[in-house]
Design a protein around this motif. Structure first.
Motif, PDB file in Angstrom:
ATOM      1  N   THR A 158       0.841  -1.194   0.000  1.00  0.00           N
ATOM      2  CA  THR A 158       0.000   0.000   0.000  1.00  0.00           C
ATOM      3  C   THR A 158       0.875   1.242   0.000  1.00  0.00           C
ATOM      4  O   THR A 158       1.845   1.321   0.753  1.00  0.00           O
ATOM      5  N   GLU A 206      -1.931   6.325   1.047  1.00  0.00           N
ATOM      6  CA  GLU A 206      -3.135   5.599   1.415  1.00  0.00           C
ATOM      7  C   GLU A 206      -3.100   5.183   2.885  1.00  0.00           C
ATOM      8  O   GLU A 206      -4.137   5.143   3.557  1.00  0.00           O
ATOM      9  N   ARG A 221      -4.060   8.296   4.814  1.00  0.00           N
ATOM     10  CA  ARG A 221      -5.482   8.598   4.661  1.00  0.00           C
ATOM     11  C   ARG A 221      -6.353   7.657   5.477  1.00  0.00           C
ATOM     12  O   ARG A 221      -7.337   8.083   6.106  1.00  0.00           O
ATOM     13  N   TYR A 222      -6.000   6.378   5.489  1.00  0.00           N
ATOM     14  CA  TYR A 222      -6.793   5.414   6.263  1.00  0.00           C
ATOM     15  C   TYR A 222      -6.811   5.789   7.742  1.00  0.00           C
ATOM     16  O   TYR A 222      -7.884   5.860   8.361  1.00  0.00           O
TER      17      TYR A 222
END
Length: 315
Positions: free
Chosen positions: A90, A94, A97-98
């Motif tokens: 990943t 990302e 953001r998660y």
């Protein structure tokens, strides 16, 4: 204006985790609190997926367990295994953001819903900051997730093809980074020489670690391979775990988890950070954005010229 609330998030291989990995959080928190414009309400360590493709990368089950052991004495740095549990590697953006979205959801839940839901949410996401403390709830301001990294990861932004420009823009501009550098390095000059980093330089915090330490996961693995002592370099419980499972020994074998399809998305031997910090031609951090690896096509060799038979001499 009240101080901004911050969660520091560090990505990396942690293969194995060293005392320096954890020390970075303490140095960054001290610096931000000393500036007076930030309150660090939590720290998160996110180990990279097995398909990251780093040489000698042990399974995430081992790396997660070693991090759990190493963090037993910390009351504010926590482990998130979300990245390890994804179908594949990943991107750092990302990951940021998660965790940002999960914190935002938890903040909204703690504002008006039952304490039971908050407790369930924190149980499923143990890395969340303690939203019930006065330090977090006293001021109705959002919590910003910032990337914590070493100076080598910052400089990797300038490596052509390693990071997507859009990702750099969002990581630095939207989230912000806290960079731990060593005395003698010139992170400010690197920022000056980058138009994009200069544009968002107000969201970059440079922290100099004056108590220098040259511990790295690469050197720890080498010490284990050679049978040398690692006492006082890594957590004692982590050392015992490594020895009991035979990790990083001269007889240890590492199985590749990279499929042919994965190799087109991940560049093998990406960064050794800290961040954390694998090595390519340049010294790289532990976690960065390896773009699509390209291989030079094999050029067809010119066919060998066949020797023409000599004409018979005239009689």
């Amino acid at each position: 204006m009240p101080p901004a609330k911050v969660v520091l998030l560090a990505c990396g291989s942690y293969n194995p985790p060293t005392n320096l990995h954890f020390r970075m959080f303490e140095v960054a928190r001290d610096h931000l609190h000393r500036l007076g414009n930030h309150i660090v309400v939590g720290g998160v360590i996110s180990p990279v997926h097995d398909k990251y493709g780093k040489k000698e990368l042990v399974a995430s089950t081992h790396r997660v367990k070693m991090l759990q052991l190493g963090l037993e004495t910390s009351n504010w740095i926590h482990l998130s295994d979300w990245e390890c549990n994804q179908p594949g590697w990943t991107r750092t953006l990302e990951v940021l953001r998660y965790h940002q979205n999960q914190i935002n959801d938890a903040m909204q839940s703690s504002g008006g819903e039952s304490n039971n839901k908050r407790a369930r949410q924190e149980k499923n996401l143990p890395w969340l900051p303690n939203l019930g403390t006065d330090e977090v709830d006293s001021v109705n301001t959002p919590i910003q997730v910032k990337l914590l990294c070493g100076g080598d990861l910052l400089e990797s932004f300038g490596t052509p093809g390693l990071w997507r420009d859009e990702d750099i823009k969002c990581v630095v501009g939207d989230h912000g980074i806290v960079v731990i550098t060593r005395a003698g390095s010139d992170a400010c000059k690197f920022i000056y020489e980058s138009d994009m980093l200069t544009k968002y330089m107000n969201n970059i915090t440079i922290v100099t670690e004056w108590i220098t330490n040259d511990i790295s996961s690469t050197k720890i693995r080498r010490a284990f391979r050679r049978g040398d002592s690692v006492k006082y370099l890594i957590n004692e419980a982590v050392e015992q775990y490594i020895r009991s499972h035979g990790l990083y020994s001269s007889t240890a074998k590492y199985e590749s988890v990279i499929s042919k399809s994965d190799s087109s998305e991940i560049m093998l031997s990406a960064l050794n950070s800290s961040a954390s910090i694998p090595k390519m031609i340049i010294t790289e951090p532990d976690h960065a954005e390896p773009e699509q690896r390209t291989k030079k096509p094999k050029t067809n060799r010119r066919p060998k010229k066949t020797k023409r038979p000599r004409k018979a001499a005239a009689q």
